[in-house]
Design a protein around this motif. Structure first.
Motif, mmCIF file in Angstrom:
data_model
loop_
_atom_site.group_PDB
_atom_site.id
_atom_site.type_symbol
_atom_site.label_atom_id
_atom_site.label_comp_id
_atom_site.label_asym_id
_atom_site.label_seq_id
_atom_site.Cartn_x
_atom_site.Cartn_y
_atom_site.Cartn_z
ATOM 1 N N ILE A 190 0.996 -0.788 -0.081
ATOM 2 C CA ILE A 190 0.039 0.079 -0.206
ATOM 3 C C ILE A 190 0.770 1.693 -0.447
ATOM 4 C CG2 ILE A 190 -1.883 -1.262 0.882
ATOM 5 C CD1 ILE A 190 -1.165 0.109 3.852
ATOM 6 N N GLY A 191 2.356 0.987 0.011
ATOM 7 C CA GLY A 191 2.991 2.280 -0.340
ATOM 8 C C GLY A 191 3.884 2.584 0.869
ATOM 9 N N ASP A 192 3.613 1.991 1.447
ATOM 10 C CA ASP A 192 4.492 2.339 3.196
ATOM 11 C C ASP A 192 5.667 2.000 2.908
ATOM 12 O OD1 ASP A 192 4.791 3.674 5.809
ATOM 13 O OD2 ASP A 192 3.395 1.622 6.513
ATOM 14 N N GLU A 193 6.577 3.412 2.194
ATOM 15 C CA GLU A 193 7.844 2.633 2.146
ATOM 16 C C GLU A 193 8.241 2.692 3.129
ATOM 17 O OE1 GLU A 193 9.478 5.491 -0.744
ATOM 18 O OE2 GLU A 193 8.561 5.252 -2.277
ATOM 19 N N ASN A 194 8.187 3.993 4.915
ATOM 20 C CA ASN A 194 8.950 4.140 5.752
ATOM 21 C C ASN A 194 8.862 3.091 6.704
ATOM 22 O OD1 ASN A 194 9.279 7.002 5.599
ATOM 23 N ND2 ASN A 194 7.460 7.933 6.228
ATOM 24 N N LEU A 195 7.877 1.941 7.007
ATOM 25 C CA LEU A 195 7.820 1.205 7.078
ATOM 26 C C LEU A 195 8.818 -0.429 7.108
ATOM 27 C CD1 LEU A 195 6.538 -1.621 9.070
ATOM 28 C CD2 LEU A 195 4.837 -2.522 7.217
ATOM 29 N N ILE A 196 9.529 -0.188 5.553
ATOM 30 C CA ILE A 196 10.488 -1.423 5.254
ATOM 31 C C ILE A 196 11.503 -0.007 5.425
ATOM 32 C CG2 ILE A 196 11.286 -2.192 3.410
ATOM 33 C CD1 ILE A 196 8.537 -3.664 3.717
ATOM 34 N N MET A 197 12.106 0.918 5.469
ATOM 35 C CA MET A 197 12.699 1.470 5.690
ATOM 36 C C MET A 197 13.925 0.946 7.383
ATOM 37 S SD MET A 197 12.411 5.029 4.145
ATOM 38 C CE MET A 197 13.931 6.020 3.766
ATOM 39 N N VAL A 198 12.344 1.008 7.696
ATOM 40 C CA VAL A 198 12.722 1.178 9.603
ATOM 41 C C VAL A 198 13.475 -0.426 9.696
ATOM 42 C CG1 VAL A 198 12.046 0.778 12.437
ATOM 43 C CG2 VAL A 198 10.810 2.737 10.618
ATOM 44 N N TYR A 199 12.724 -0.870 9.042
ATOM 45 C CA TYR A 199 13.480 -2.474 9.518
ATOM 46 C C TYR A 199 14.775 -3.174 8.454
ATOM 47 C CZ TYR A 199 9.133 -4.146 11.834
ATOM 48 O OH TYR A 199 8.544 -4.668 12.517
ATOM 49 N N ILE A 200 14.799 -1.872 7.600
ATOM 50 C CA ILE A 200 16.058 -2.493 6.896
ATOM 51 C C ILE A 200 16.891 -1.923 7.583
ATOM 52 C CG2 ILE A 200 17.724 -1.718 5.246
ATOM 53 C CD1 ILE A 200 15.778 -3.934 3.969
ATOM 54 N N SER A 201 16.906 -1.247 8.919
ATOM 55 C CA SER A 201 17.659 0.223 8.930
ATOM 56 C C SER A 201 18.072 -0.451 10.525
ATOM 57 C CB SER A 201 17.082 1.790 9.486
ATOM 58 O OG SER A 201 17.939 2.148 10.647
ATOM 59 N N LYS A 202 17.133 -1.204 11.246
ATOM 60 C CA LYS A 202 17.698 -1.534 11.945
ATOM 61 C C LYS A 202 18.642 -3.422 11.196
ATOM 62 C CE LYS A 202 13.497 -1.275 15.022
ATOM 63 N NZ LYS A 202 11.585 -1.491 15.054
ATOM 64 N N ILE A 203 17.698 -4.301 10.255
ATOM 65 C CA ILE A 203 18.828 -5.101 10.268
ATOM 66 C C ILE A 203 20.527 -5.001 9.754
ATOM 67 C CG2 ILE A 203 19.279 -6.660 8.250
ATOM 68 C CD1 ILE A 203 16.197 -6.653 8.264
ATOM 69 N N ARG A 204 20.403 -3.107 9.520
ATOM 70 C CA ARG A 204 21.761 -3.630 9.213
ATOM 71 C C ARG A 204 22.301 -2.792 10.580
ATOM 72 N NH1 ARG A 204 19.933 1.154 4.514
ATOM 73 N NH2 ARG A 204 21.077 -0.214 2.836
ATOM 74 N N GLU A 205 21.892 -2.490 11.783
ATOM 75 C CA GLU A 205 22.508 -2.985 12.957
ATOM 76 C C GLU A 205 23.116 -3.995 12.911
ATOM 77 O OE1 GLU A 205 19.663 -0.432 15.269
ATOM 78 O OE2 GLU A 205 19.572 1.425 14.117
ATOM 79 N N LYS A 206 22.337 -4.609 12.876
ATOM 80 C CA LYS A 206 22.523 -6.118 13.785
ATOM 81 C C LYS A 206 23.294 -6.874 12.248
ATOM 82 C CE LYS A 206 18.412 -6.226 15.897
ATOM 83 N NZ LYS A 206 17.160 -6.510 16.065
ATOM 84 N N ILE A 207 24.124 -6.589 11.092
ATOM 85 C CA ILE A 207 24.521 -7.055 9.885
ATOM 86 C C ILE A 207 25.999 -6.611 9.971
ATOM 87 C CG2 ILE A 207 23.349 -8.440 9.653
ATOM 88 C CD1 ILE A 207 22.587 -6.880 6.630
ATOM 89 N N PRO A 211 26.587 0.694 9.418
ATOM 90 C CA PRO A 211 25.748 0.633 9.133
ATOM 91 C C PRO A 211 25.199 2.049 8.211
ATOM 92 C CG PRO A 211 25.634 0.228 11.620
ATOM 93 C CD PRO A 211 26.876 0.605 10.608
ATOM 94 N N ARG A 212 26.185 3.096 8.183
ATOM 95 C CA ARG A 212 25.765 4.458 7.572
ATOM 96 C C ARG A 212 26.554 4.180 6.108
ATOM 97 N NH1 ARG A 212 25.779 9.755 11.378
ATOM 98 N NH2 ARG A 212 23.864 9.081 12.010
ATOM 99 N N LYS A 213 27.565 3.078 6.221
ATOM 100 C CA LYS A 213 28.275 2.741 4.550
ATOM 101 C C LYS A 213 28.172 1.380 4.566
ATOM 102 C CE LYS A 213 31.120 6.528 5.138
ATOM 103 N NZ LYS A 213 32.954 6.959 4.675
ATOM 104 N N PRO A 214 27.322 -0.028 4.299
ATOM 105 C CA PRO A 214 26.763 -1.221 4.241
ATOM 106 C C PRO A 214 27.960 -1.399 3.485
ATOM 107 C CG PRO A 214 24.770 0.587 3.400
ATOM 108 C CD PRO A 214 25.708 1.621 4.020
#
Length: 231
Positions: A190-207, A211-214
């Motif tokens: 439904i076009g909620d891009e922020n939801l995906i971006m939040v999860y991507i950000s959380k995943i980057r913090e763990k892997i 995270p700012r330069k993945p």
């Protein structure tokens, strides 16, 4: 949930097949010609292709040849070119099945299901028993639903794990936000891009080391995300 790319220059045919395939639980993508289809194929995670033969810009035969140079994806022709020689030529090029027009959409849907069953039956036993995915120092335990970074377990939510599993299984291929949402949540995007971006950000913090330069989970501007094959 499997994704099927439907390619036909007749919009009504694409829409008809979409209705029947979605009723069976498949996700569908549509393209009006071969050139458009190749662009979509290169940026989306597609599991099966349904294509007409007579199309502008790039016909179905050329499309199949191009796809077969890099992929063994299941390929089904649905075409008005239904003479025996047309069918034989298509199959010799690498098509997995062939349905002539006019067609019964239930038959096409049944053949799609049969192709997926055939693939599952003949899949490499090692692939069927895959327990984990490992890329660089990232290890994903698929059966235990655990993430390890350099041997150390990182806690994840169920959605973080599902997103990461989807991206790592399709490593090297760009996945759009819509595709990620529909595969993970099982609902129409439904076009909620922020939801995906939040999860991507959380995943980057763990892997990611930074995270700012993945190094692993890369943003492809205007398209989506790609998990690098080798880091």
């Amino acid at each position: 949930m499997k994704t099927i790319l439907i390619i036909d220059d007749e919009k009504e045919i694409r829409e008809l097949l979409t209705i029947y395939l979605k009723n069976l639980g498949y996700t569908t993508l549509e393209a009006a010609n071969g050139a458009e289809a190749m662009e979509m194929f290169e940026r989306e995670a597609v599991d099966l292709v349904i294509a007409d033969i007579m199309m502008p810009e790039m016909d179905g035969y050329q499309l199949l040849k191009t796809m077969r140079s890099t992929s063994n994806i299941p390929f089904l022709f649905v075409s008005a070119k239904s003479d025996d020689m047309d069918k034989i030529y298509g199959l010799q090029l690498g098509a997995d099945d062939y349905v002539g027009k006019p067609f019964n959409p239930l038959e096409v849907a049944s053949r799609v299901q049969a192709l997926f069953r055939r693939i599952e039956a003949y899949r490499d036993p090692e692939e069927q028993e895959l327990d984990y995915i490992e890329i660089g120092d990232i290890r994903l335990d698929l059966k235990g639903c655990k993430l390890y970074k350099a041997g150390v377990q990182e806690e994840t939510t169920s959605y973080e794990f599902k997103i990461l599993a989807l991206l790592m299984k399709g490593a090297g291929r760009v996945m759009t936000k819509a595709h990620i949402y529909e595969q993970v949540w099982g609902e129409e995007y439904i076009g909620d891009e922020n939801l995906i971006m939040v999860y991507i950000s959380k995943i980057r913090e763990k892997i990611e080391a930074n995270p700012r330069k993945p190094d692993y989970l890369i943003t492809i501007r205007g398209l989506g995300y790609r998990f690098e094959k080798g880091c």
